[in-house]
Structure formats: C-alpha cells, structure tokens
Design a protein around this motif. Structure first.
Motif, PDB file in Angstrom:
ATOM      1  N   ASP A   1       0.827  -1.206   0.000  1.00  0.00           N
ATOM      2  CA  ASP A   1       0.000   0.000   0.000  1.00  0.00           C
ATOM      3  C   ASP A   1       0.865   1.262   0.000  1.00  0.00           C
ATOM      4  N   TYR A   2       1.462   1.540  -1.175  1.00  0.00           N
ATOM      5  CA  TYR A   2       2.329   2.699  -1.330  1.00  0.00           C
ATOM      6  C   TYR A   2       1.794   3.614  -2.432  1.00  0.00           C
ATOM      7  N   ILE A   3       1.914   4.913  -2.214  1.00  0.00           N
ATOM      8  CA  ILE A   3       1.623   5.900  -3.243  1.00  0.00           C
ATOM      9  C   ILE A   3       2.812   6.841  -3.337  1.00  0.00           C
ATOM     10  N   PHE A   4       3.453   6.877  -4.518  1.00  0.00           N
ATOM     11  CA  PHE A   4       4.547   7.800  -4.781  1.00  0.00           C
ATOM     12  C   PHE A   4       4.124   8.652  -5.973  1.00  0.00           C
ATOM     13  N   SER A   5       3.753   9.896  -5.720  1.00  0.00           N
ATOM     14  CA  SER A   5       3.033  10.660  -6.731  1.00  0.00           C
ATOM     15  C   SER A   5       3.446  12.130  -6.733  1.00  0.00           C
ATOM     16  N   HIS A   6       3.530  12.709  -7.941  1.00  0.00           N
ATOM     17  CA  HIS A   6       3.733  14.151  -8.132  1.00  0.00           C
ATOM     18  C   HIS A   6       5.019  14.662  -7.473  1.00  0.00           C
ATOM     19  N   ASN A   7       6.045  13.818  -7.401  1.00  0.00           N
ATOM     20  CA  ASN A   7       7.333  14.258  -6.868  1.00  0.00           C
ATOM     21  C   ASN A   7       8.268  14.674  -7.994  1.00  0.00           C
ATOM     22  N   ILE A   8       9.164  15.602  -7.684  1.00  0.00           N
ATOM     23  CA  ILE A   8      10.288  15.917  -8.559  1.00  0.00           C
ATOM     24  C   ILE A   8      11.523  15.288  -7.931  1.00  0.00           C
ATOM     25  N   MET A   9      12.177  14.400  -8.665  1.00  0.00           N
ATOM     26  CA  MET A   9      13.336  13.663  -8.157  1.00  0.00           C
ATOM     27  C   MET A   9      14.510  13.951  -9.087  1.00  0.00           C
ATOM     28  N   ASP A  10      15.439  14.752  -8.595  1.00  0.00           N
ATOM     29  CA  ASP A  10      16.427  15.362  -9.456  1.00  0.00           C
ATOM     30  C   ASP A  10      17.837  15.174  -8.901  1.00  0.00           C
ATOM     31  N   GLU A  11      18.753  14.682  -9.755  1.00  0.00           N
ATOM     32  CA  GLU A  11      20.180  14.640  -9.437  1.00  0.00           C
ATOM     33  C   GLU A  11      20.501  13.812  -8.185  1.00  0.00           C
ATOM     34  N   ASN A  12      19.725  12.769  -7.933  1.00  0.00           N
ATOM     35  CA  ASN A  12      20.095  11.821  -6.879  1.00  0.00           C
ATOM     36  C   ASN A  12      21.089  10.807  -7.458  1.00  0.00           C
ATOM     37  N   ALA A  13      22.001  10.320  -6.613  1.00  0.00           N
ATOM     38  CA  ALA A  13      23.105   9.512  -7.127  1.00  0.00           C
ATOM     39  C   ALA A  13      22.699   8.091  -7.501  1.00  0.00           C
ATOM     40  N   SER A  14      21.493   7.662  -7.106  1.00  0.00           N
ATOM     41  CA  SER A  14      21.021   6.330  -7.461  1.00  0.00           C
ATOM     42  C   SER A  14      19.694   6.459  -8.212  1.00  0.00           C
ATOM     43  N   ASP A  15      18.735   5.598  -7.932  1.00  0.00           N
ATOM     44  CA  ASP A  15      17.476   5.583  -8.670  1.00  0.00           C
ATOM     45  C   ASP A  15      16.538   6.699  -8.216  1.00  0.00           C
ATOM     46  N   ALA A  16      15.600   7.031  -9.088  1.00  0.00           N
ATOM     47  CA  ALA A  16      14.513   7.903  -8.647  1.00  0.00           C
ATOM     48  C   ALA A  16      13.703   7.169  -7.583  1.00  0.00           C
ATOM     49  N   ILE A  17      13.195   5.981  -7.916  1.00  0.00           N
ATOM     50  CA  ILE A  17      12.491   5.126  -6.956  1.00  0.00           C
ATOM     51  C   ILE A  17      13.057   3.716  -7.087  1.00  0.00           C
ATOM     52  N   ASP A  18      13.428   3.146  -5.950  1.00  0.00           N
ATOM     53  CA  ASP A  18      14.013   1.799  -5.918  1.00  0.00           C
ATOM     54  C   ASP A  18      13.172   0.944  -4.978  1.00  0.00           C
ATOM     55  N   ILE A  19      12.485  -0.068  -5.528  1.00  0.00           N
ATOM     56  CA  ILE A  19      11.673  -0.983  -4.723  1.00  0.00           C
ATOM     57  C   ILE A  19      12.288  -2.364  -4.898  1.00  0.00           C
ATOM     58  N   ASN A  20      12.984  -2.813  -3.872  1.00  0.00           N
ATOM     59  CA  ASN A  20      13.896  -3.943  -4.013  1.00  0.00           C
ATOM     60  C   ASN A  20      13.595  -4.981  -2.940  1.00  0.00           C
ATOM     61  N   ASN A  21      12.922  -6.046  -3.338  1.00  0.00           N
ATOM     62  CA  ASN A  21      12.542  -7.110  -2.410  1.00  0.00           C
ATOM     63  C   ASN A  21      13.520  -8.268  -2.538  1.00  0.00           C
ATOM     64  N   ARG A  22      14.466  -8.321  -1.630  1.00  0.00           N
ATOM     65  CA  ARG A  22      15.432  -9.420  -1.616  1.00  0.00           C
ATOM     66  C   ARG A  22      15.039 -10.508  -0.623  1.00  0.00           C
ATOM     67  N   SER A  23      13.808 -10.431  -0.114  1.00  0.00           N
ATOM     68  CA  SER A  23      13.350 -11.471   0.809  1.00  0.00           C
ATOM     69  C   SER A  23      13.065 -12.755   0.042  1.00  0.00           C
TER      70      SER A  23
END
Length: 566
Positions: free
Chosen positions: A254-276
């Motif tokens: 239950d996640y909402i990631f909306s209407h963001n400005i994601m600029d010049e970050n050194a990795s991903d804009a959004i990283d959803i990483n399930n290593r379980s």
C-alpha cells in the motif's frame, strides 16, 4: 489480471492517507513561551533540563513555543498531547553525545527531538542536529509541519533527519530536511545519512516538502505499510530519492509515490527492491506523475544505478502512470523477477529493461527509446500496445508464453525472435533503416504478423529461418529494400492478403522468396516488384498452395516446387 488492475485503479483515485487539518490535533490549549518562563535566548549553556520541565508540566493541548533566538539542548523528549513550535533555532549543545550510524545501532544516544510512546501532538521547528533531527519510537498521531532540519554535512556515518520506528499516523509536510551526512563523493560507494527513515511503521504521509543533499536516500522505507510520498522535491541525495526495502514481517504494501520531482540523486529515482525469500510480493503500489531528471551520477560520472522512473525487483501489483524521465543514467523502468506490472502513459528518453521471471507486464500508451528483454527472461505475458518506441531488443533463448505487440509506432526497429512462446505482431507501424532485417524469426512456437505497416529501407523486411513454424503473415503493407519476405524452409508458413513493394537498389529485389517451401500458402497477395525482373521466387523442391495472387509488376518463378490451388 482483472482483479489486480481493479486494485490499482482504486489506488489511482484514492485520497491521501492522512487528511486531517492543521489544527485538528490541538486541544485549544495554551501557548507556553519559553522565554517568558525563564529560558535564555542565545545562551551558550545547556538548557535541556529547564525546557524539559516546561514540556513535562504542560497540559495536554498546550504548545511550547520558542521565539526568535537559539536554544541549545541535548535531547528534548515529547509528551503526549503537548506540541512544540519554534521561530528560533533548537540546536544541539556541544555536550550532546554524537553517535555513528550502523545497522546494529540505528538510533543515536541524543536525537534532537525524541518521541517515545508519545501521541496526539504537532511539531513545527527549526532544528540543527548532529544526530537525528526527530526520532519517533512507538509514537502515534504526530504531525511535523513548517519545519526545517539541518544535519551535519561533515559526518561520514550520519543518522537520518527524521526517523520513525514502530510508529503510525505520522504526517510530514511543508518541511525541509537537508545535509544529514557527507555528500557522496564516489561512484561505487556511499555513506549513511537519509533525509527520512521509516522503519516498521504504518500510515505515514510525506508531502509538500523538500529533501536534499543528504548522504544516502531522500526517503527510506523498510518493513512498513501504507506510506505515501506526494508532491515533494527530492534532490541531490547520495542514493535514491525513494527506496523501499523489505524485512521478514511481510507487511510491505500500500504505497503511493506521486507528483514528486526527483532530481540529481546519485542512485534511482524510486528503488523498490525485495530481496526477501517471498516471491514477487504483492505490494499494491501506485507510482504516478513524477518527474525524474539526471539521477545516477556523482560529479558527472555514472554510478551503477539511476533508473529514471523506478527499479522493481521481486514485487507485484504496481501501476506506473504518467511519469516523465530525462537524462537519467539507467533504464526508465527496470523489472526483475516480478509479478503483475502495468506501465501506462509514461514518457522517457531511455529504455525499459526486463530480466528473469515475469508474470505479466502490460505496457500501454508510453513513449520509451526501447523495450529490452535481457537474456534469461522468462515471462508468461507481455503486452505492448499503443506505444511510441524506438525499438524492441530480444536476445536469443528468452521465453514469453504470450507476446503481444499491438498498435505501436517503432521508429528504428529490428526484431529478433529466437524464443519459446507465441508472438502476435499486430497493427504496428514499423520503420527500419539498419542493414539488419526488420523482423527475423529464428524460433517461436507460433507467430502472427498482421495488419502492420513495415518500411525496411536498407534490408529485408521479414526473414524466417528453418526452425520457425506456424507463422502467419496477413494483411500487411510491406516496403522493402531487399527481399520483402524471405522464407528459408520454415514449416506451415501462410502469407495472405499482403501488399509487398520492392524498393529499388537492393541486391535481391524480390518481394517474396522461399527456399524449399514446406507447406507454404500464398493467397491474395499483391506484389509490386521491379519491372521485368523476378519478384516472386520459389527455389528447390517443395510444396506450395497458391491462390488468387496479383503481380502488379515483376514476374514469378516457381521452379520445381509442386503447386496446388487455383
């Protein structure tokens, strides 16, 4: 599939989790001015005990107020129902114990503001911290607004600006969080220091805020559910703008990631990483109308990361809608070992990458440079419809049970189908200027090429190898520099009602050519070849059924092939 899509459409129109107004948590209590109660402004002394006494003796509903000035403390502990508001700066006194962040010790001995079991209050402050700005532990119904938190930009292993642990109903808005940790200096290494760290919490809203120049992530979410990050500017952080990580609780959804400005970050804009160990976890996630620019670089050099829209690993039930991404280092969307993923109406100047297992991927009405299936892709359903794409990259030995490519515009495509599964290529407009064939089918369990417009300016349009079988080429308009359709002894090829035109200048200007035809059917096709030259050619022995063909220009040579039909 229908059930999952309905859930995601519900998320698309869902309201934010927390919608109470600014004054809803207050109890119309008194404002307690610390200066009026003997606290000194701009004093170099530690004023923790005197200020804490005011907080401890306040009544639920009261607000402890800090006028202009600087107030030095070690840690101020929140009390249920007692809010804190400052125009002045609340700052760590030199006697505060500075810790070093580690996985084993994720909270410091002296956060600037500590909520331990507190609830029903608001925080609006200016804070300067050598550790956490605000740490909430088992706290509930906390609103943080009109706040600025400044960290220690010289600290190599910094604590986050705001951290929640086992907390709920937390709202953070109109807040600036910056310089928690040293800036990232290397492309292949980074150091702790997130803007906001959400751990084992639920019902958290972060909106209308600016999170920037922190050592690690802008927002980090672990083992938590029902989190929304909406309408923020998240920039120049040392890792991803937003990262979701997974623990063993299984609560991540239950996640909402909306209407963001994601600029010049050194990795991903959004990283959803399930290593379980759980496979393709259903997270019910909406990613919509974000803008991502220039992620995945340190001092102009590429890091290993930097997806423009999102990286998805081992998750399911994600809708990616109306996002824009430009000048990012890595793919716009990266998908690895996922369940059901939908991408609709996105725009990006780079590619989509898919690898390993995939249940369903539906790509509709997007603009990407390409869609690339990496080696070892094993998908049940991929449906690519109504997109504007450069190309589609298909390495050998992939598996796609149902691969539908429908009503797309391809500007510089050449497709290599050497795979297990069936292919439907329908209603597309395909241009190819390269010297590679536009469509090469080496192996597939079945293929339908229907109602496409294919322009192959420097090569053959369609080539079928001997290992291809059950291919149907129906009602296409094909213009080809070399052979329009070349069949190298494939099994049960049916070519019906196509219009095939030769572009002069090729080495082999046939509209159709088959070597040792094997149960070939030619029916109702129109051939516009080179005048007075062979344009339909059958070579070697074999069998073909030929019905109602129309040679507008050029001639036919069936050689020794056994012909049946009218």
């Amino acid at each position: 599939m229908i059930r999952n899509f309905a859930v995601l459409i519900f998320l698309l129109v869902a309201l934010p989790f927390l919608v109470y107004g600014q004054d809803e948590l207050s109890k119309n209590g008194n404002e307690i001015d610390v200066v009026d109660n003997g606290i000194l402004q701009d004093s170099e002394t530690d004023q923790t005990e005197a200020i804490q006494e005011l907080i401890d003796h306040a009544t639920e509903g009261d607000t402890v107020f800090f006028p202009e000035g600087t107030y030095l403390v070690r840690t101020l502990q929140l009390r249920t129902g007692v809010s804190i508001r400052s125009l002045g700066i609340i700052k760590h006194h030199p006697s505060a114990k500075a810790g070093e962040f580690s996985i084993e010790k994720q909270n410091s001995p002296n956060p600037l503001i500590l909520g331990r079991g507190a609830k029903d209050l608001s925080i609006s402050i200016k804070g300067e911290s050598i550790n956490e700005g605000i740490y909430l532990f088992k706290s509930h119904q906390i609103r943080i607004y009109d706040t600025e938190l400044v960290g220690d930009s010289l600290k190599r292993r910094a604590y986050p600006g705001i951290m929640t642990f086992e907390s709920s109903e937390i709202e953070i808005y109109n807040t600036r969080i910056h310089h928690f940790g040293m800036p990232r200096a290397e492309t292949h290494s980074y150091q702790p220091g997130s803007g906001i760290r959400i751990l084992s919490s639920n019902t958290v809203s972060i909106h209308d805020s600016e999170i920037y120049r922190n050592g690690e992530n802008g927002v980090f979410i672990h083992g938590s559910r029902k989190v929304e990050v909406i309408n923020n500017i998240i920039h120049h952080n040392g890792m991803s703008a937003i990262q979701v990580a997974f623990g063993d609780s299984g609560k991540e959804n239950d996640y909402i990631f909306s209407h963001n400005i994601m600029d010049e970050n050194a990795s991903d804009a959004i990283d959803i990483n399930n290593r379980s160990k759980e496979k393709a976890k259903d997270i019910e996630c909406l990613i919509t109308e974000n803008i991502a620019c220039g992620n995945g670089y340190v001092k102009g050099e590429s890091t290993p990361d930097g997806s423009g829209i999102v990286t998805l690993i081992n998750v399911s039930n994600v809708l990616i809608y109306k996002n824009k991404a430009v000048r990012n280092n890595r793919p716009a969307i990266y998908i690895e070992s996922c369940g059901v993923i939908l991408a609709h109406s996105n725009w990006a100047d780079n590619q989509v990458e898919i690898t390993l297992d995939l249940e369903e991927f539906h790509v509709t009405d997007n603009r990407f440079s390409s869609i690339n299936l990496i080696a070892n892709t094993n998908a049940k359903i991929i449906h690519v419809r109504d997109n504007e794409l450069g190309s589609l990259s298909l390495p050998n030995t992939i598996q796609v049970g149902e691969f539908t490519i429908e009503n797309n515009d391809f500007s510089h495509a050449n497709f290599n189908f050497n795979m297990k599964g069936t292919v439907n290529l329908t209603g597309n407009r395909i241009k190819n200027k390269s010297r590679n064939p536009t469509i090469l089918i080496t192996k597939a369990d079945g293929a339908l090429i229907e109602n496409n417009e294919i322009l192959s300016e420097n090569s053959s349009a369609i080539i079928l190898r001997k290992t291809a079988k059950n291919v149907q080429i129906i009602e296409n308009e094909i213009k080809s520099f070399n052979t329009g359709i070349f069949d190298d002894n494939s099994t049960a090829l049916a070519v019906k009602n196509n219009k095939i035109t030769s572009i002069p200048g090729g080495n082999e200007n046939q509209t159709f050519r088959s070597h040792y035809p094997n149960q070939l059917t030619l029916e109702g096709n129109e051939y516009i070849g080179i005048a007075d030259a062979e344009t339909v050619v059958l070579v070697g022995k074999g069998k073909a059924r030929i019905i109602k063909e129309n040679l507008v220009s050029g001639t036919a040579n069936y050689g020794e092939v056994e012909i049946s039909g009218n």
